[in-house]
Design a protein around this motif. Structure first.
Motif, PDB file in Angstrom:
ATOM      1  N   THR A 103      49.483 -16.747  69.727  1.00 58.67           N
ATOM      2  CA  THR A 103      50.648 -17.580  69.418  1.00 58.67           C
ATOM      3  C   THR A 103      50.251 -19.046  69.510  1.00 58.67           C
ATOM      4  OG1 THR A 103      51.358 -17.563  71.734  1.00 58.67           O
ATOM      5  CG2 THR A 103      52.316 -15.895  70.291  1.00 58.67           C
ATOM      6  N   ALA A 104      50.925 -19.880  68.737  1.00 63.70           N
ATOM      7  CA  ALA A 104      50.670 -21.311  68.803  1.00 63.70           C
ATOM      8  C   ALA A 104      51.036 -21.834  70.192  1.00 63.70           C
ATOM      9  CB  ALA A 104      51.488 -22.038  67.735  1.00 63.70           C
ATOM     10  N   PRO A 105      50.332 -22.857  70.665  1.00 64.27           N
ATOM     11  CA  PRO A 105      50.569 -23.351  72.038  1.00 64.27           C
ATOM     12  C   PRO A 105      52.024 -23.711  72.319  1.00 64.27           C
ATOM     13  CG  PRO A 105      48.584 -24.319  71.124  1.00 64.27           C
ATOM     14  CD  PRO A 105      49.228 -23.567  70.000  1.00 64.27           C
ATOM     15  N   GLU A 106      52.747 -24.191  71.309  1.00 61.37           N
ATOM     16  CA  GLU A 106      54.126 -24.618  71.534  1.00 61.37           C
ATOM     17  C   GLU A 106      55.145 -23.492  71.376  1.00 61.37           C
ATOM     18  OE1 GLU A 106      53.171 -25.206  67.157  1.00 61.37           O
ATOM     19  OE2 GLU A 106      52.151 -25.486  69.093  1.00 61.37           O
ATOM     20  N   ASP A 107      54.692 -22.309  70.966  1.00 61.15           N
ATOM     21  CA  ASP A 107      55.618 -21.205  70.697  1.00 61.15           C
ATOM     22  C   ASP A 107      55.774 -20.286  71.910  1.00 61.15           C
ATOM     23  OD1 ASP A 107      55.989 -22.130  68.156  1.00 61.15           O
ATOM     24  OD2 ASP A 107      54.667 -20.662  67.198  1.00 61.15           O
ATOM     25  N   PRO A 108      56.938 -19.667  72.046  1.00 60.36           N
ATOM     26  CA  PRO A 108      57.109 -18.680  73.132  1.00 60.36           C
ATOM     27  C   PRO A 108      56.299 -17.423  72.846  1.00 60.36           C
ATOM     28  CG  PRO A 108      59.029 -18.679  71.694  1.00 60.36           C
ATOM     29  CD  PRO A 108      58.174 -19.824  71.245  1.00 60.36           C
ATOM     30  N   VAL A 109      55.970 -16.695  73.893  1.00 56.84           N
ATOM     31  CA  VAL A 109      55.246 -15.426  73.751  1.00 56.84           C
ATOM     32  C   VAL A 109      56.254 -14.293  73.898  1.00 56.84           C
ATOM     33  CG1 VAL A 109      53.420 -13.957  74.667  1.00 56.84           C
ATOM     34  CG2 VAL A 109      53.142 -16.456  74.700  1.00 56.84           C
ATOM     35  N   TRP A 110      56.521 -13.605  72.808  1.00 62.94           N
ATOM     36  CA  TRP A 110      57.482 -12.500  72.820  1.00 62.94           C
ATOM     37  C   TRP A 110      56.727 -11.185  72.978  1.00 62.94           C
ATOM     38  CZ3 TRP A 110      62.163 -14.312  73.363  1.00 62.94           C
ATOM     39  CH2 TRP A 110      62.516 -15.531  72.781  1.00 62.94           C
ATOM     40  N   PHE A 111      57.112 -10.396  73.978  1.00 63.48           N
ATOM     41  CA  PHE A 111      56.426  -9.122  74.220  1.00 63.48           C
ATOM     42  C   PHE A 111      56.445  -8.227  72.989  1.00 63.48           C
ATOM     43  CE2 PHE A 111      56.989 -10.112  78.758  1.00 63.48           C
ATOM     44  CZ  PHE A 111      55.741  -9.737  79.244  1.00 63.48           C
ATOM     45  N   ALA A 112      57.609  -8.033  72.393  1.00 65.17           N
ATOM     46  CA  ALA A 112      57.710  -7.087  71.278  1.00 65.17           C
ATOM     47  C   ALA A 112      56.844  -7.524  70.106  1.00 65.17           C
ATOM     48  CB  ALA A 112      59.165  -6.939  70.841  1.00 65.17           C
ATOM     49  N   ARG A 113      56.851  -8.828  69.814  1.00 66.67           N
ATOM     50  CA  ARG A 113      56.082  -9.312  68.663  1.00 66.67           C
ATOM     51  C   ARG A 113      54.581  -9.211  68.908  1.00 66.67           C
ATOM     52  NH1 ARG A 113      57.260 -15.282  66.568  1.00 66.67           N
ATOM     53  NH2 ARG A 113      59.152 -14.209  65.843  1.00 66.67           N
ATOM     54  N   VAL A 114      54.126  -9.752  70.027  1.00 73.25           N
ATOM     55  CA  VAL A 114      52.690  -9.743  70.291  1.00 73.25           C
ATOM     56  C   VAL A 114      52.201  -8.321  70.552  1.00 73.25           C
ATOM     57  CG1 VAL A 114      50.848 -10.648  71.746  1.00 73.25           C
ATOM     58  CG2 VAL A 114      52.769 -12.107  71.130  1.00 73.25           C
ATOM     59  N   GLY A 115      53.027  -7.517  71.217  1.00 74.17           N
ATOM     60  CA  GLY A 115      52.655  -6.119  71.416  1.00 74.17           C
ATOM     61  C   GLY A 115      52.473  -5.394  70.098  1.00 74.17           C
ATOM     62  N   ARG A 116      53.341  -5.683  69.135  1.00 75.79           N
ATOM     63  CA  ARG A 116      53.200  -5.091  67.803  1.00 75.79           C
ATOM     64  C   ARG A 116      51.916  -5.550  67.135  1.00 75.79           C
ATOM     65  NH1 ARG A 116      57.148  -7.439  65.486  1.00 75.79           N
ATOM     66  NH2 ARG A 116      56.106  -8.764  63.946  1.00 75.79           N
ATOM     67  N   HIS A 117      51.629  -6.834  67.238  1.00 73.48           N
ATOM     68  CA  HIS A 117      50.414  -7.364  66.634  1.00 73.48           C
ATOM     69  C   HIS A 117      49.162  -6.713  67.225  1.00 73.48           C
ATOM     70  CE1 HIS A 117      52.507 -11.434  65.457  1.00 73.48           C
ATOM     71  NE2 HIS A 117      52.910 -10.416  64.721  1.00 73.48           N
ATOM     72  N   ILE A 118      49.143  -6.577  68.544  1.00 71.10           N
ATOM     73  CA  ILE A 118      47.968  -5.999  69.212  1.00 71.10           C
ATOM     74  C   ILE A 118      47.850  -4.514  68.916  1.00 71.10           C
ATOM     75  CG2 ILE A 118      46.944  -5.475  71.462  1.00 71.10           C
ATOM     76  CD1 ILE A 118      48.204  -8.118  72.474  1.00 71.10           C
ATOM     77  N   GLY A 119      48.952  -3.786  69.049  1.00 69.92           N
ATOM     78  CA  GLY A 119      48.902  -2.337  68.851  1.00 69.92           C
ATOM     79  C   GLY A 119      48.553  -1.935  67.435  1.00 69.92           C
ATOM     80  N   ASN A 120      48.912  -2.755  66.455  1.00 68.68           N
ATOM     81  CA  ASN A 120      48.630  -2.429  65.053  1.00 68.68           C
ATOM     82  C   ASN A 120      47.244  -2.857  64.598  1.00 68.68           C
ATOM     83  OD1 ASN A 120      51.091  -1.202  64.466  1.00 68.68           O
ATOM     84  ND2 ASN A 120      52.062  -3.101  63.800  1.00 68.68           N
TER      85      ASN A 120
END
Length: 367
Positions: free
Chosen positions: A327-344
């Motif tokens: 995620t960009a440094p200024e953006d929040p880290v959303w579990f569902a979004r990043v988890g989807r990115h990693i798992g896929n």
């Protein structure tokens, strides 16, 4: 006869020149760039990635230095894809059509099952671009989906277009990924026969050597030095459950029946053993899914700490480097979004093995 010989010499000369030329990659369904990153490790120039999920743009571009085309593949023509390759480069077209429709997790009633058409769409773009080499990674169930018709049609179309193909289900752990993750790998080449990568390791990487160095966290905490090393919260009941869980052992062995989920108390729920579990230190992790940050959605409990693995730990178990930015440094880290990115994602180490095989193939057949 002389004309035929002259034509053969021309083709042979073009192939020889191509061996010494640039070899460029375009990655379809690129996501956050796991496949691209591994191919870069193998020495390939990745010029672009195409994906419908605009939320993948930052990670793909920041870590791979390539152009991200944020549109569905249906809206990106073969001519546009061809233009993403440099004029003087050999073409490697790779992709992982979204695999959810072929996964056992999507087999329930009412789940969408029609995205298998993306495999056909990928083949349509291959036919239009006519790359020298093609690679596809997907879940093993694609081989049997609709009685194997989708997969057979894909291979038949490749072979009909002049490609030599190979396809095999492999375990990512055999290529240095610290995870038991079975995947279907397809390679195809106009240059000649090309094998699926042979295993690159004898001893599998383990959870311990991959994440034991990470700072300890409690459920719900975030590492101040790494915003991706964050852990989801646990309800009081789930905290009791993880304290009862033993590494590698199922919830059915818990002594306290009050800890069982209502669905697990029914006979029909007894088969769902791969949830509410802890990983084992000295083995590869289980297959990571898009819910890899949740204790209740798989065997994603930390081996020793009373929490699920963090997003960063999940990324490491997918063999992403420690500094990979999601995620960009200024953006929040959303579990569902990043988890989807990693798992896929395609595990980077598996992608590197695919890239090294392609590189060896080029040296052997395009020289």
């Amino acid at each position: 006869m002389d004309d035929i010989k002259k034509q053969q010499d021309t083709v042979s000369g073009a192939t020889a020149r191509r061996a010494d030329a640039r070899w460029a990659v375009v990655d379809l369904f690129c996501g956050i760039g796991g496949l691209s990153h591994g191919l870069q490790r193998a020495g390939f120039e990745v010029t672009a990635g195409v994906d419908a999920d605009e939320t993948c743009r930052y990670a793909f571009e920041a870590n791979n230095g390539a152009t991200f085309v944020g549109r569905p593949l249906e809206e990106v023509s073969g001519e546009e894809i061809a233009a993403l390759f440099p004029d003087d480069a050999g073409r490697v077209l790779v992709g992982c059509a979204p695999c959810t429709p072929f996964s056992p997790y999507s087999a329930g009633p009412g789940r969408p099952r029609d995205k298998w058409s993306l495999v056909d769409l990928f083949m349509d773009r291959i036919a239009a671009v006519q790359p020298d080499i093609v690679s596809m990674e997907n879940v093993p169930r694609l081989k049997s989906f609709k009685k194997g018709k989708v997969f057979r049609r894909f291979l038949e179309r490749l072979e009909g277009a002049g490609y030599k193909t190979s396809a095999e289900v492999v375990n990512s752990a055999d290529y240095g990924v610290p995870q038991d993750r079975r995947r279907l790998v397809v390679l195809a080449s106009r240059l000649g026969p090309i094998p699926v990568p042979a295993p690159t390791v004898v001893m599998h990487a383990t959870v311990r050597e991959t994440i034991e160095h990470m700072p300890a966290l409690a459920a719900g905490e975030v590492d101040t030095a790494d915003s991706l090393h964050r852990v989801s919260r646990l309800t009081p009941l789930n905290l009791r459950r993880i304290r009862a869980a033993k590494p590698g052992r199922p919830w059915s062995e818990w002594g306290d029946q009050e800890l069982l989920s209502p669905c697990h108390r029914r006979e029909t729920g007894a088969s769902y053993k791969n949830v509410y579990g802890r990983m084992e230190w000295d083995k590869p992790s289980p297959t990571l899914t898009t819910g890899c940050f949740s204790f209740g959605r798989g065997r994603f409990g930390h081996p020793a700490q009373d929490r699920a693995i963090s997003l960063r730990e999940a990324a490491l178990l997918q063999s992403f480097p420690q500094g990979y930015e999601f995620t960009a440094p200024e953006d929040p880290v959303w579990f569902a979004r990043v988890g989807r990115h990693i798992g896929n994602a395609v595990p980077v180490a598996l992608a590197a093995a695919i890239g090294n095989t392609i590189r060896t193939h080029i040296r052997e057949h395009a020289a």
